[in-house]
Write a protein that holds these residues in place. Structure first.
Motif, PDB file in Angstrom:
ATOM      1  N   VAL A   1       0.194  11.170 -12.402  1.00 38.00           N
ATOM      2  CA  VAL A   1      -0.229  12.282 -11.750  1.00 38.00           C
ATOM      3  C   VAL A   1      -0.404  12.287 -10.230  1.00 38.00           C
ATOM      4  CG1 VAL A   1      -2.495  13.625 -11.459  1.00 38.00           C
ATOM      5  CG2 VAL A   1      -1.826  13.053 -13.574  1.00 38.00           C
ATOM      6  N   GLN A   2      -0.280  10.871  -9.844  1.00 37.47           N
ATOM      7  CA  GLN A   2      -0.273  10.499  -8.370  1.00 37.47           C
ATOM      8  C   GLN A   2       0.974  10.370  -7.923  1.00 37.47           C
ATOM      9  OE1 GLN A   2      -3.031   9.558  -6.389  1.00 37.47           O
ATOM     10  NE2 GLN A   2      -4.396  10.192  -7.914  1.00 37.47           N
ATOM     11  N   MET A   3       1.831  10.049  -8.665  1.00 38.56           N
ATOM     12  CA  MET A   3       3.260  10.019  -8.132  1.00 38.56           C
ATOM     13  C   MET A   3       3.746  11.612  -7.784  1.00 38.56           C
ATOM     14  SD  MET A   3       5.047   6.770  -9.957  1.00 38.56           S
ATOM     15  CE  MET A   3       4.515   7.074 -11.465  1.00 38.56           C
ATOM     16  N   LEU A   4       3.257  12.360  -8.928  1.00 37.84           N
ATOM     17  CA  LEU A   4       3.769  13.727  -8.682  1.00 37.84           C
ATOM     18  C   LEU A   4       3.173  14.469  -7.446  1.00 37.84           C
ATOM     19  CD1 LEU A   4       4.135  14.746 -12.434  1.00 37.84           C
ATOM     20  CD2 LEU A   4       5.973  14.451 -10.986  1.00 37.84           C
ATOM     21  N   ALA A   5       1.996  13.970  -7.358  1.00 35.58           N
ATOM     22  CA  ALA A   5       1.220  14.892  -6.341  1.00 35.58           C
ATOM     23  C   ALA A   5       1.554  14.552  -4.832  1.00 35.58           C
ATOM     24  CB  ALA A   5      -0.149  14.723  -6.761  1.00 35.58           C
TER      25      ALA A   5
ATOM     26  N   LEU B   1       0.777  -1.143  -0.016  1.00 37.27           N
ATOM     27  CA  LEU B   1       0.064  -0.029  -0.182  1.00 37.27           C
ATOM     28  C   LEU B   1       0.850   1.232  -0.040  1.00 37.27           C
ATOM     29  CD1 LEU B   1      -2.868   1.395   0.339  1.00 37.27           C
ATOM     30  CD2 LEU B   1      -2.462   1.123   2.665  1.00 37.27           C
ATOM     31  N   ASN B   2       0.879   2.039  -1.215  1.00 36.67           N
ATOM     32  CA  ASN B   2       1.563   3.307  -1.044  1.00 36.67           C
ATOM     33  C   ASN B   2       0.581   4.308  -0.806  1.00 36.67           C
ATOM     34  OD1 ASN B   2       4.214   2.851  -1.805  1.00 36.67           O
ATOM     35  ND2 ASN B   2       3.553   1.962  -3.674  1.00 36.67           N
ATOM     36  N   ASN B   3       0.758   5.580  -0.874  1.00 39.39           N
ATOM     37  CA  ASN B   3      -0.077   6.757  -0.607  1.00 39.39           C
ATOM     38  C   ASN B   3      -1.208   6.846  -1.739  1.00 39.39           C
ATOM     39  OD1 ASN B   3       1.105   7.333   1.743  1.00 39.39           O
ATOM     40  ND2 ASN B   3       2.541   8.766   0.843  1.00 39.39           N
TER      41      ASN B   3
ATOM     42  N   VAL C   1      10.407   9.959 -11.915  1.00 39.96           N
ATOM     43  CA  VAL C   1       9.209   9.735 -12.675  1.00 39.96           C
ATOM     44  C   VAL C   1       9.281   9.796 -14.106  1.00 39.96           C
ATOM     45  CG1 VAL C   1       6.941  10.801 -13.385  1.00 39.96           C
ATOM     46  CG2 VAL C   1       7.382  10.519 -10.990  1.00 39.96           C
ATOM     47  N   GLY C   2      10.204  10.781 -14.678  1.00 40.21           N
ATOM     48  CA  GLY C   2      10.598  10.680 -16.029  1.00 40.21           C
ATOM     49  C   GLY C   2      11.176   9.690 -16.566  1.00 40.21           C
ATOM     50  N   LEU C   3      12.074   9.073 -15.652  1.00 34.25           N
ATOM     51  CA  LEU C   3      12.888   7.878 -15.979  1.00 34.25           C
ATOM     52  C   LEU C   3      12.135   6.655 -16.009  1.00 34.25           C
ATOM     53  CD1 LEU C   3      16.339   8.348 -13.944  1.00 34.25           C
ATOM     54  CD2 LEU C   3      16.053   8.094 -16.631  1.00 34.25           C
TER      55      LEU C   3
ATOM     56  N   LEU D   1       6.376   6.172  -1.955  1.00 33.77           N
ATOM     57  CA  LEU D   1       7.669   5.192  -2.317  1.00 33.77           C
ATOM     58  C   LEU D   1       7.359   5.158  -3.895  1.00 33.77           C
ATOM     59  CD1 LEU D   1      10.425   4.321  -1.425  1.00 33.77           C
ATOM     60  CD2 LEU D   1       9.343   2.141  -1.222  1.00 33.77           C
ATOM     61  N   LEU D   2       8.461   5.371  -4.682  1.00 34.96           N
ATOM     62  CA  LEU D   2       8.457   5.529  -6.009  1.00 34.96           C
ATOM     63  C   LEU D   2       8.862   3.979  -6.501  1.00 34.96           C
ATOM     64  CD1 LEU D   2       9.210   8.752  -7.405  1.00 34.96           C
ATOM     65  CD2 LEU D   2       7.038   7.772  -7.102  1.00 34.96           C
ATOM     66  N   PRO D   3       8.837   3.296  -7.544  1.00 35.89           N
ATOM     67  CA  PRO D   3       9.316   2.095  -7.725  1.00 35.89           C
ATOM     68  C   PRO D   3      10.555   2.360  -8.572  1.00 35.89           C
ATOM     69  CG  PRO D   3       7.576   2.492  -9.224  1.00 35.89           C
ATOM     70  CD  PRO D   3       7.384   3.367  -8.237  1.00 35.89           C
ATOM     71  N   LYS D   4      11.673   1.273  -8.306  1.00 32.08           N
ATOM     72  CA  LYS D   4      13.005   1.638  -9.078  1.00 32.08           C
ATOM     73  C   LYS D   4      12.802   1.627 -10.447  1.00 32.08           C
ATOM     74  CE  LYS D   4      15.646   1.371  -5.387  1.00 32.08           C
ATOM     75  NZ  LYS D   4      16.525   2.563  -5.114  1.00 32.08           N
ATOM     76  N   ALA D   5      13.359   2.591 -11.149  1.00 26.90           N
ATOM     77  CA  ALA D   5      13.250   2.853 -12.736  1.00 26.90           C
ATOM     78  C   ALA D   5      14.227   1.668 -13.301  1.00 26.90           C
ATOM     79  CB  ALA D   5      13.884   4.018 -13.002  1.00 26.90           C
ATOM     80  N   LYS D   6      13.784   1.163 -14.542  1.00 29.72           N
ATOM     81  CA  LYS D   6      14.729   0.278 -15.284  1.00 29.72           C
ATOM     82  C   LYS D   6      15.282   1.072 -16.629  1.00 29.72           C
ATOM     83  CE  LYS D   6      11.592  -3.615 -14.333  1.00 29.72           C
ATOM     84  NZ  LYS D   6      10.402  -4.360 -14.851  1.00 29.72           N
ATOM     85  N   GLU D   7      16.204   0.416 -17.324  1.00 28.19           N
ATOM     86  CA  GLU D   7      16.911   1.201 -18.352  1.00 28.19           C
ATOM     87  C   GLU D   7      16.031   1.857 -19.181  1.00 28.19           C
ATOM     88  OE1 GLU D   7      19.383  -1.069 -21.647  1.00 28.19           O
ATOM     89  OE2 GLU D   7      20.895  -0.924 -19.941  1.00 28.19           O
TER      90      GLU D   7
END
Length: 792
Positions: free
Chosen positions: A744-748, A252-254, A725-727, A752-758
């Motif tokens: 939109v949710q992640m920016l607001a 559960l994230n925000n 978020v961009g990555l 905790l954000l997921p890890k970005a991949k290549e």
């Protein structure tokens, strides 16, 4: 399985663990304790317990994480002292007391955290293995993570509830405002709460799934199975892993839930969950209102219902909902009308019967005047059992063919006019379809034979006289020319009443421009959003074909962020405001507009800025719509701009909402860095901007990406979140990229954000020619929309 066994039994005096001290046993007793730098590991090696600190935090906590993947990332699944962090741990210790309590002692030997057990024992051991001897188990006190076989729900005998609470943010495990519950009030249903307010509702369990979840064929998994148990003693739901070698968890994230599975090939977590969309907002459309993704507006009244307050409804305030067109009275005849394909309403004020037939449900509800509606309780093996509602029906959404049936009490007069109205509607529909078909034939004939557009009647656009536009633009003066595209030139104009306009004038020699012109009218005439440029009308006179837009005094975004002088006029809050505005505009196109629209050419020069620096997405000449719930399509005619196109689109011609997400991710990194992706040059490597951002991210140096002029005004947390978020948006594989709703949710919030991949196109290249021909600080004139035929 061991992954479940560890967290279930660890910290309950019955785990299979070993201590990394001098002992080789897999148990700890009252003579052993854990200090900073020491850990204990589950017998199968999956989990590890010890002291840890979140990234960018000096606080220390006792927690459990995955031992198997620690070399790639520390994934914490449980925290003991989440509300009482340790700031000095030189003498901190974690141990089992002689009375059978787990205790965390602080630096001054004070108790920071402890378990609460109902009985005492002699010589307790943290590895009993017999469930009858359990004193306490962490499975009953989870944090933000549900692991396999963990029960979320309530024990009616003890009154104890097991629920999830999100971390406050990714650096702080303190309980945040969002919690996930299985609420047993009425018939049990899964809820996400924001404080005490219901934020989102998955619905009640129908024997196959939560009533608001996708259809069974869409949630079948070879990874996990879901269990739901409801009896006199307890109610809970859990999931089990089919392949015991897999690592899987629900977090559960925000404001949203993620179901994550570890992929050993990529050394990363794969998000298998479908993100929440606009219609998952609790009671968005009020009582008897139905939320429909893809409709504009998204809220509408159920059939034979009307807005309770029409004026407020028209203004977009749907909170008061709808009412029956013809109220029913207890002393009058009534009927039950069937509504199909919906997410069942809130069951908080419902009653249920587990054995009754559907006909029995109707009879019982019919005899009770306060019974508003009924539905089947269990659809796993035919219709079995009943759900009864009293009062208003709240939180309904349309799920096409994936939803359930509900029968709502109505006045009997609604039935009398049904067949007649249906007949009238059928005839009207047939006439409408015939007219549409005739219109299409006439349109194609005129377009193919005469190359003329008849748009006034088709799209009901306001028409401007050629003389009006000629006067407004000073006879299309060169001094009024503000741009040029594939369709032709763009002029600034001023109407007689003083309104400023932008005029797109179709070049008479541009066949591609003709296609763009028609496309722009087809799509943008039907769109209304504060972050989309507004079409005021058109001018069709003789050979002249023009589109008239609201004028954007600050021109395009690229004229600011890529200009060495003008970029200093915008501080970081304005940059972040622009990022958020573009995201909301793109979310509207993908999800909330009447048509699901894929822009296909999102770039800095196609984002205009109004007088208050609000961003507005423009240029829909390349846009495409996809029907229903489809997310994309394939084309042999690839259009777009180098540097913004996703790999699957540029190479294979596959475009989707996720190819727009890729373009958005490029744009975010450009806004943060004030550098172009295409033409980016760095003295240490030959990577483009995406590769450079990825390199810094992997080296934990993302803050170096921000343009130096923004350093004094930047919010470091917002900057790092924007970069990540961009990555996430430019990841190579479309399925890995988030939806715009998630963006939109992640920016607001601070979840905790997921890890970005290549990222896609993450390769070094020869930039000699490119560096000499395209400057990353140049104007938008170096950037062109291109068309590629028959991509391979």
């Amino acid at each position: 399985m061991e992954s479940c066994f560890f967290l279930l039994l660890l910290l309950c005096f019955c785990s299979s663990i070993h201590k990394i001290f001098t002992t080789t046993t897999d148990s700890i007793n009252t003579n052993q304790f854990i200090t900073v730098g020491e850990t204990i590991v589950s017998s199968g090696g999956t989990f590890e317990l010890g002291f840890f600190s979140p990234s960018s935090s000096s606080n220390r906590y006792i927690g459990i994480w995955y031992k198997q993947i620690l070399r790639y990332e520390q994934t914490v699944v449980w925290v003991a002292n989440r509300e009482q962090p340790l700031t000095n741990t030189s003498s901190a210790a974690f141990k089992v007391t002689k009375s059978g309590i787990l205790v965390l002692f602080g630096d001054k030997n004070e108790i920071i955290w402890s378990t609460n057990t109902s009985r005492s024992v002699q010589n307790p051991v943290a590895n009993d293995g017999n469930p009858e001897n359990f004193l306490w188990q962490s499975f009953n006190f989870p944090t933000d993570t549900q692991l396999p076989d963990m029960k979320l729900g309530k024990n009616f005998k003890t009154g104890h509830e097991v629920y999830l609470s999100a971390w406050k943010n990714h650096n702080d495990p303190t309980p945040g405002e969002f919690t996930l519950h299985l609420d047993p009030t009425g018939y049990p249903q899964a809820l996400i709460r924001h404080g005490t307010r219901v934020f989102a509702r998955a619905g009640s369990w129908n024997g196959l799934r939560w009533s608001g979840a996708p259809a069974p064929q869409q949630i079948k998994s070879n990874i996990y199975t879901i269990q739901f148990v409801f009896n006199k003693e307890e109610v809970y739901f859990s999931f089990s892993i089919i392949n015991s070698l897999l690592l899987s968890r629900l977090v559960l994230n925000n404001g949203y839930i993620e179901r994550l599975t570890w992929v050993d090939r990529t050394k990363s977590w794969n998000n298998l969950n479908i993100p929440l969309d606009t219609c998952d907002q609790y009671s968005l459309c009020g009582a008897y209102g139905s939320c429909v993704i893809g409709s504009s507006p998204v809220c509408g009244c159920l059939e034979k219902f009307v807005p309770k307050y029409p004026q407020q409804w028209e203004m977009g305030d749907w909170s008061k909902g709808c009412v029956r067109r013809k109220p029913y009275h207890c002393n009058k005849e009534h009927i039950f009308l069937k509504y199909s394909g919906i997410k069942l309403p809130d069951t908080k004020h419902s009653q249920y019967n587990k054995t009754m037939t559907l006909e029995g449900c109707r009879q019982v509800c019919s005899m009770n005047c306060s019974c508003t509606a009924y539905s089947s309780l269990d659809i796993s093996n035919g219709d079995r059992g009943c759900l009864f509602w009293s009062g208003e029906l709240i939180d309904i959404r349309k799920l096409s063919g994936k939803g359930q049936d509900i029968y709502i009490r109505m006045d009997s007069s609604e039935l009398g006019s049904k067949s007649k109205k249906a007949e009238i509607l059928a005839v009207s529909f047939s006439l409408l379809m015939a007219m549409i078909l005739l219109g299409i034939i006439l349109f194609l004939y005129i377009w193919q034979k005469k190359k003329k557009l008849k748009l006034q009647d088709e799209f009901e656009l306001p028409m401007f006289q050629l003389s009006t536009i000629t006067r407004a633009t000073n006879n299309f003066s060169v001094n009024n020319k503000i741009g040029e595209g594939g369709f032709g030139p763009v002029y600034k104009g001023v109407l007689e009443e003083g309104q400023q306009i932008a005029v797109k004038r179709l070049s008479r020699t541009s066949m591609q421009g003709l296609n763009e012109f028609k496309n722009e009218v087809i799509y943008i005439a039907k769109l209304q959003h504060r972050n989309l440029v507004r079409l005021l009308g058109c001018c069709l006179q003789g050979e002249e074909k023009m589109l008239i837009y609201e004028y954007m005094p600050n021109k395009s975004l690229d004229s600011y962020i890529f200009d060495q002088t003008k970029k200093k006029l915008l501080d970081w809050p304005q940059h972040f405001h622009i990022i958020n505005g573009i995201a909301r505009g793109l979310l509207y196109l993908h999800q909330d507009s009447r048509l699901r629209i894929i822009h296909r050419d999102l770039k800095a020069s196609n984002v205009l800025l109004d007088i208050e620096m609000n961003p507005k997405i423009s240029d829909f000449g390349m846009a495409k719509s996809v029907p229903g719930n489809e997310m994309g399509a394939k084309t042999c005619n690839v259009v777009g701009t180098h540097g913004y196109m996703s790999p699957e689109y540029a190479i294979d011609g596959i475009f989707s909402v996720k190819s727009d997400v890729f373009s958005f991710g490029v744009l975010v990194l450009e806004i943060v860095s004030c550098k172009r992706n295409r033409g980016f040059v760095h003295q240490d490597h030959n990577l483009n901007l995406l590769g450079h951002a990825w390199k810094l991210y992997k080296e934990d140096r993302s803050s170096e990406l921000i343009d130096e002029h923004l350093a004094d005004s930047c919010n470091s947390s917002q900057v790092l979140r924007s970069i990540q978020v961009g990555l996430l948006c430019v990841q190579r594989h479309p399925d890995d990229r988030p939806s715009m709703f998630s963006v939109v949710q992640m920016l607001a919030n601070e979840s905790l954000l997921p890890k970005a991949k290549e990222p896609g196109f993450f390769t070094e290249r020869n930039v000699f020619d490119e560096a000499n021909s395209v400057s990353h600080t140049g104007s938008s004139k170096t950037e062109f929309t291109i068309t590629l035929l028959d991509p391979r």
